[in-house]
Design an enzyme around this catalytic site. Structure first.
Site, PDB file in Angstrom:
ATOM      1  N   ASP A 305       0.965  -1.265  -0.012  1.00 37.08           N
ATOM      2  CA  ASP A 305      -0.030  -0.148   0.055  1.00 37.08           C
ATOM      3  C   ASP A 305       0.901   1.124  -0.182  1.00 37.08           C
ATOM      4  O   ASP A 305       2.127   0.900   0.025  1.00 37.08           O
ATOM      5  CB  ASP A 305      -0.872  -0.026   1.202  1.00 37.08           C
ATOM      6  CG  ASP A 305      -2.299   0.686   1.091  1.00 37.08           C
ATOM      7  OD1 ASP A 305      -3.331   0.380   1.441  1.00 37.08           O
ATOM      8  OD2 ASP A 305      -2.276   1.784   0.071  1.00 37.08           O
ATOM      9  N   GLU A 504     -10.543   7.189   4.291  1.00 35.11           N
ATOM     10  CA  GLU A 504      -9.538   6.245   5.216  1.00 35.11           C
ATOM     11  C   GLU A 504      -9.869   7.000   6.591  1.00 35.11           C
ATOM     12  O   GLU A 504     -10.831   7.243   7.015  1.00 35.11           O
ATOM     13  CB  GLU A 504      -8.121   6.624   4.524  1.00 35.11           C
ATOM     14  CG  GLU A 504      -8.267   5.994   2.962  1.00 35.11           C
ATOM     15  CD  GLU A 504      -6.551   5.721   2.634  1.00 35.11           C
ATOM     16  OE1 GLU A 504      -6.468   6.187   1.517  1.00 35.11           O
ATOM     17  OE2 GLU A 504      -5.919   5.349   3.433  1.00 35.11           O
TER      18      GLU A 504
HETATM   19  C1  GLC Z   1      -4.432   4.320   0.057  1.00 31.11           C
HETATM   20  C2  GLC Z   1      -5.161   2.998   0.256  1.00 31.11           C
HETATM   21  C3  GLC Z   1      -5.307   2.110  -0.924  1.00 31.11           C
HETATM   22  C4  GLC Z   1      -5.099   2.865  -2.220  1.00 31.11           C
HETATM   23  C5  GLC Z   1      -3.755   3.275  -2.258  1.00 31.11           C
HETATM   24  C6  GLC Z   1      -3.557   4.068  -3.673  1.00 31.11           C
HETATM   25  O1  GLC Z   1      -3.728   4.698   0.977  1.00 31.11           O
HETATM   26  O2  GLC Z   1      -5.058   2.368   1.571  1.00 31.11           O
HETATM   27  O3  GLC Z   1      -6.550   1.525  -0.734  1.00 31.11           O
HETATM   28  O4  GLC Z   1      -5.193   1.921  -3.033  1.00 31.11           O
HETATM   29  O5  GLC Z   1      -3.620   4.384  -1.255  1.00 31.11           O
HETATM   30  O6  GLC Z   1      -4.278   5.319  -3.595  1.00 31.11           O
END
Ligand code: GLC
Length: 610
Positions: A305, A504
């Site tokens: 991530d 988030e």
């Molecule tokens: C974010 C998320 C993830 C996403 C990634 C790219 O922090 O946790 O779900 O795909 O970053 O944007």
């Protein structure tokens, strides 16, 4: 690749094709044998730097210079939430994609880029795209077919901009609604998440990833982000917290959607930020390799991530060693130096040091690179590296907006309907449309819309509840709009309230009561003895126990996206509501995490019809 090598390389491929033509292997076997030979041959050509490049993913907004793409041979670029071309419209996205791909093909071995994006409820970064209901609403449809249709339409809109890879579906099983990512989950119920997650993967990928109208899917986040404990996460809340669970319970509650994803042929996985029993998932070899790759037989690749490896205890070099050796195949670095994260140059330098000093075995590197190249080959990226701009007309098409409208209709959950106030008549009554959400596609869509966090207002192109009601009623029927409920009179009021957009950790909340402005508008209308139909835009069940008594009718609308007519279809009875709660509705904050309670305001599966 010099000419002699190119001739050798092509002849190997031709020989293999001939062999397979007369071989007795299945179609899949032919493709695999040829693809594997192609990749093995390419791997032999690669330098350590080129292998490191393939395992590096950078957000295009943080490129120091576009030439870095060919200089380092990046395996992938992404657009994080809001990382858009200067002019945010479909053709500009396709041109941006082609610009980066052309640069990638300038590299020595001409390995094409994989471009990834979060299109989690439509191609949601792109102005003009169809925005579908977030997963919490799709869960309420209980309809795997509509979930597959939504993902298929989303895939086509993504492919139209050239982009190859969608960081979706999210297969989380949320247990505590204080978590800002609850709405990214289909349900609190493992079986329903498994069923609908599988439908989404088939919609995004079809059954053969070599498909110009589809994209690679990404089963995320592996594993257990929906079960973390409040107080163990970021800022003392819950996102990226600790999952305190036995392996048996983890396998029962959180593993089934991911196991089914592997069986469905999902091309990629994304590791989860959270810890499981205090060990970061990104550092957990037992999860990423032993269970995912060996026990479940996952043959695709695992991406980290966003800057997630930096959260592993220890210095950055140790983070790289730990995460790659645990089973991360591609690191979403992504180079966000201005936000305090590490640079991609530093990542690649420390990665190379770790290979040279033996901390990361070359066998691990080769395995990761082979996984990445095999997906690129099987996805047809070497043959079709550029966008097909003839597909652009599908973005925001009427056909897709009709699919979204059907998904919205089916996601509406009717939870109260005193005196059969609903369905409303299309004539003969003066209708008031009130509240902050009545004319606000931003609130209607929630987070991950145009920008990472989403925003109030009408930046996304679509139909608000107000516009939907105006187009639904018969000519001459009075429809009055008021945000605060004052200075109006009428026979019935549709009051649209809810949560302002978030994503988030920005959505982590200790208190899920309604906003005072929302309660005030309802009170103002009730004080005028006007019956109210409350429509709630929210990323989770909210605490409404003390207020719902005053509401005559109540529809949980979740985060439906741009197609507000799906809501008016239910309000006027053009569609008899079928939505069922995919999350139990708590009476109070004391009932969270939800699994510990039993006497809810509304039970899982509850939903009224006319
Ligand atoms: C974010 C998320 C993830 C996403 C990634 C790219 O922090 O946790 O779900 O795909 O970053 O944007």
């Amino acid at each position: 690749m010099n000419n002699m090598r190119l001739i050798y390389f092509k002849s190997v491929t031709v020989l293999l094709l001939i062999f397979n033509l007369f071989g007795c292997e299945s179609v899949e076997g032919k493709a695999d044998a040829t693809d594997i030979a192609f990749v093995d041959s390419l791997l032999k050509e690669m330098t350590v730097d080129e292998k490191i490049g393939q395992m590096t993913q950078v957000d295009r907004q943080f490129l120091n210079d576009i030439s870095d793409i060919s200089k380092y041979g990046f395996g992938s670029l992404l657009s994080g939430g809001g990382s858009t071309p200067k002019i945010n419209e479909p053709k500009a996205w396709a041109e941006m994609y082609d610009l980066y791909q052309r640069e990638a093909l300038q590299s020595r071995l001409k390995i094409p880029l994989l471009y990834g994006i979060d299109a989690v409820h439509g191609h949601n970064n792109v102005i003009g795209a169809t925005i579908f209901p977030h997963n919490i609403g799709l869960g309420a449809t209980r309809d795997a077919k509509i979930v597959e249709a939504v993902a298929k339409a989303t895939a086509l809109e993504i492919a139209a901009t050239g982009i190859d890879w969608d960081f979706a579906p999210c297969l989380t099983v949320p247990n505590d609604y204080r978590w800002g990512r609850t709405y990214e989950g289909f349900s609190e119920d493992t079986e329903l998440v498994t069923e609908l997650g599988n439908a989404a993967i088939l919609g995004y990928q079809s059954t053969n990833i070599n498909n110009p109208n589809r994209v690679l899917a990404c089963a995320k986040h592996f594993i257990g982000d929906g079960g973390t404990s409040f107080g163990t996460g970021l800022n003392g809340k819950i996102d990226r917290g600790n999952l305190a669970l036995s392996e048996e319970a983890l396998r029962k509650t959180h593993l089934p959607p991911f196991k089914k994803a592997v069986e469905s042929g999902v091309a990629t996985f994304m590791a989860a930020y959270n810890t499981w029993n205090d060990l970061k998932c990104h550092a957990n070899k037992y999860l990423l390799t032993d269970i995912l790759k060996e026990e479940l037989g996952f043959k695709g690749f695992v991406v980290s991530d966003w800057a997630a490896i930096e959260e592993i205890p220890g210095n950055y070099k140790a983070d790289i060693i730990t995460s790659i050796n645990a089973g991360i195949d591609m690191v979403m670095v992504p180079g966000a130096v201005k936000f305090g994260n590490e640079s991609y140059e530093k990542f690649m330098k420390l990665f190379k040091e770790s290979i040279e000093d033996g901390s990361i075995p070359m066998t691990r590197v080769n395995d990761a690179v082979k996984r990445i190249l095999l997906i690129k080959k099987q996805a047809g990226l070497f043959d079709r590296p550029f966008s097909d701009q003839q597909l652009l007309s599908h973005i925001g098409s009427q056909k897709h907006r009709e699919i979204a409208r059907e998904a919205v209709r089916k996601s509406m959950v009717l939870l109260k309907n005193n005196n059969n106030l609903l369905p409303l008549p299309k004539n003969g009554k003066k209708i008031i449309v009130a509240g902050r959400g009545a004319n606000n596609i931003g609130m209607q869509s929630g987070g991950w819309t145009i920008s990472w966090q989403g925003e109030m207002g009408n930046k996304a192109e679509g139909t608000s509840v107000l516009d939907a009601i105006k187009s639904a009623v018969d000519p001459g029927t009075s429809v009055q709009f008021t945000e605060d409920g004052k200075d109006v009179q009428g026979d019935v009021a549709v009051v649209v309230i809810g949560e302002e957009p978030y994503a988030e950790m920005e959505g982590d909340r200790e208190d899920l009561s309604l906003d005072k402005k929302d309660l005030d508008v309802i009170k103002t209308l009730k004080n005028k003895n006007i019956p109210v139909v409350v429509v709630l835009f929210s990323g989770r069940p909210m605490i409404i126990t003390d207020q719902i008594e005053q509401w005559d009718s109540f529809v949980a609308a979740w985060l439906p996206g741009t197609e507000g007519q799906g809501i008016s279809d239910v309000l006027f009875g053009d569609y008899n509501p079928t939505g069922k709660l995919s999350f139990s509705w708590p009476k109070s904050m004391d009932q969270l995490p939800i699994s510990k309670a039993d006497d809810y305001l509304f039970d899982f599966g509850y939903g009224l019809s006319y």
